[in-house]
Design a protein around this motif. Structure first.
Motif, PDB file in Angstrom:
ATOM      1  N   TYR A  52       0.827  -1.209   0.000  1.00  0.00           N
ATOM      2  CA  TYR A  52       0.000   0.000   0.000  1.00  0.00           C
ATOM      3  C   TYR A  52       0.856   1.252   0.000  1.00  0.00           C
ATOM      4  O   TYR A  52       0.588   2.213  -0.738  1.00  0.00           O
ATOM      5  CB  TYR A  52      -0.926  -0.030   1.216  1.00  0.00           C
ATOM      6  N   GLU A  54      -7.835   4.465  -6.967  1.00  0.00           N
ATOM      7  CA  GLU A  54      -7.018   3.255  -6.980  1.00  0.00           C
ATOM      8  C   GLU A  54      -6.506   2.930  -5.568  1.00  0.00           C
ATOM      9  O   GLU A  54      -6.476   1.752  -5.137  1.00  0.00           O
ATOM     10  CB  GLU A  54      -5.844   3.414  -7.940  1.00  0.00           C
ATOM     11  N   LEU A 104      -7.287  -0.399  -3.430  1.00  0.00           N
ATOM     12  CA  LEU A 104      -6.174  -1.199  -2.882  1.00  0.00           C
ATOM     13  C   LEU A 104      -6.269  -1.292  -1.372  1.00  0.00           C
ATOM     14  O   LEU A 104      -6.004  -2.334  -0.772  1.00  0.00           O
ATOM     15  CB  LEU A 104      -4.837  -0.581  -3.298  1.00  0.00           C
ATOM     16  N   ARG A 139      -8.904  -3.889  -0.647  1.00  0.00           N
ATOM     17  CA  ARG A 139      -8.464  -5.228  -0.959  1.00  0.00           C
ATOM     18  C   ARG A 139      -7.434  -5.734   0.047  1.00  0.00           C
ATOM     19  O   ARG A 139      -7.447  -6.905   0.449  1.00  0.00           O
ATOM     20  CB  ARG A 139      -7.891  -5.265  -2.374  1.00  0.00           C
TER      21      ARG A 139
END
Length: 460
Positions: free
Chosen positions: A237, A249, A253, A256
């Motif tokens: 990250y 984005e 991320l 996720r």
């Protein structure tokens, strides 16, 4: 032919007037009695002479066997009796020494002055007085001796002389050195024996200690693996942030990789890891204290903490059906060595478990309790085993005494525990319970002042 001798034809003299035959019989009887008494007295005299000779031989053999120097003097210091040790030391025979002055045997004026002062003492004690003298040896050299001068009294309690018994100082020093070496060797052997028994106790508890160490270590390892995975996600990250990706984005991320969950979970992971590491460190420190050889390290110890550690280790290696009753109470502070006290408690607990195993038909039960009085702390360990045979109660603390089969016990655990408790100023006792089983009780002097003092070693 020679002439024949002339026969005396005169009649014998008549007996004295007034003495008849009965009187003569009395005289003859008296003469027999006197003769018999003379024979008896002669036999008794010979017997006394033989006993006197045996006594003289006995005294002579004792004097000859003495390794210490012996001199018997009269009131003027003239030698009346000596022994072979003195003759050998000064190189002169007993005949040469007898009648000479004691002071001629001394090698220096200081020794002579000390000897004269003792001989001139008008109120000596019957135990005598010890002085150091230098005797003149066979080669003229001075031989230092440690002498005891005892006065010799007549039946009228008048002092008639002095008995001097001396031993060369070199022999005393050598004997003292040998005694000291033997004492040091005994102390080392005792320490080795104590440490060996301690290691044997620890060996019997390896399974429990290993299990106790495995829990916090496994906990730490699990947390470290989780922290490793979390660090990889955070690294991905942060790399995306440095690459300048768009907010959309980064949000995708972030979702996720479950970054918010990681951030929420990190404090608990770190706290758990630290707690597991601290538990491991505490167990290791406990092992170090238990296995330490130092016996002089005395500190304030809470007996509850000692029992806690012992119960923790013992219970892990005990059978699954063990019913162990123990509840720590208020701090009970004693002054002593924590490792040694833990060895005592563990020995008593292990002894109780071994006793309960002799009755497989019933569930093993061990009860531990601590009571405190104003001056003492009392630790009791009870079990529901078969108890102690009456014939063994007086020998149970003897070294190498054991009722266990060969290979199951050394017979040193209770003996060493008894010695440790005694060194701590306490008493270890054992007795049978009325309802069955045995009770071991440890009584130790209690300290009350350290309880209100924060941070003392027993609570660390």
């Amino acid at each position: 032919m020679p002439p024949r001798p002339r026969l005396d034809t005169q009649p014998p003299e008549p007996p004295p007037q007034g003495m008849d035959d009965a009187a003569w019989v009395d005289v003859i009887q008296k003469m027999d009695e006197v003769y018999s008494q003379l024979v008896t007295d002669e036999i008794e005299l010979e017997k006394k002479n033989a006993e006197l000779e045996q006594s003289q031989q006995f005294i002579f053999s004792v004097l000859s066997a003495m390794s210490d120097v012996l001199v018997v003097c009269d009131a003027q210091g003239l030698i009346e009796e000596t022994n072979a040790a003195l003759c050998e030391l000064v190189g002169r025979s007993e005949q040469q020494l007898r009648g000479t002055s004691l002071y001629d045997l001394l090698a220096d004026p200081a020794s002579e002055a000390r000897a004269r002062a003792v001989m001139a003492n008008r109120s000596p004690t019957r135990r005598g007085e010890s002085i150091e003298l230098n005797l003149r040896g066979a080669g003229g050299e001075g031989v230092p001796v440690d002498a005891n001068c005892t006065p010799r009294f007549a039946a009228s309690q008048r002092r008639v002389g002095t008995v001097l018994v001396a031993r060369p100082t070199a022999e005393i020093r050598r004997a003292y050195q040998e005694l000291r070496s033997a004492h040091e060797a005994l102390k080392r052997t005792q320490q080795q024996l104590l440490h060996s028994e301690k290691m044997a106790s620890l060996g019997r508890l390896v399974a429990g200690v290993a299990h106790e160490l495995n829990n916090p270590i496994s906990f730490v390892l699990g947390n470290v693996h989780a922290l490793g995975r979390y660090s990889e996600r955070l690294r991905d990250y942060i790399q995306a942030v440095h690459e300048g990706r768009t907010p959309a984005e980064l949000q995708a991320l972030r979702t996720r990789l479950r970054v918010p969950h990681i951030l929420d979970d990190l404090p608990s992971l770190l706290e758990g890891t630290i707690e597991g590491a601290q538990r491991t460190a505490d167990i290791v420190n406990g092992l170090k204290r238990f296995s330490a050889v130092d016996t002089e390290n005395r500190q304030d110890v809470d007996l509850n903490k000692v029992v806690d550690r012992s119960v923790l280790w013992i219970s892990k290696g005990a059978s699954r059906g063990l019913q162990l009753q123990w509840r720590p109470g208020e701090p009970c502070i004693v002054r002593g060595n924590a490792g040694q006290l833990q060895q005592v408690v563990m020995n008593l607990l292990q002894n109780a478990l071994d006793a309960t195993s002799e009755r497989p038909q019933q569930a093993p039960q061990v009860s531990i309790a601590i009571d405190a009085t104003a001056t003492h702390v009392l630790l009791r360990v009870d079990d529901n085993g078969p108890g102690i045979a009456e014939a063994d109660l007086s020998r149970i603390f003897d070294p190498f005494f054991t009722t266990k089969p060969v290979g199951k016990g050394t017979g040193l655990g209770l003996s060493i525990s008894y010695g440790i408790v005694e060194q701590h100023g306490g008493v270890l006792s054992a007795r049978n319970l009325p309802a069955g089983g045995a009770r071991f009780e440890v009584s130790l002097p209690r300290l009350t002042s350290p309880v209100n003092r924060p941070g003392f070693p027993g609570h660390s």
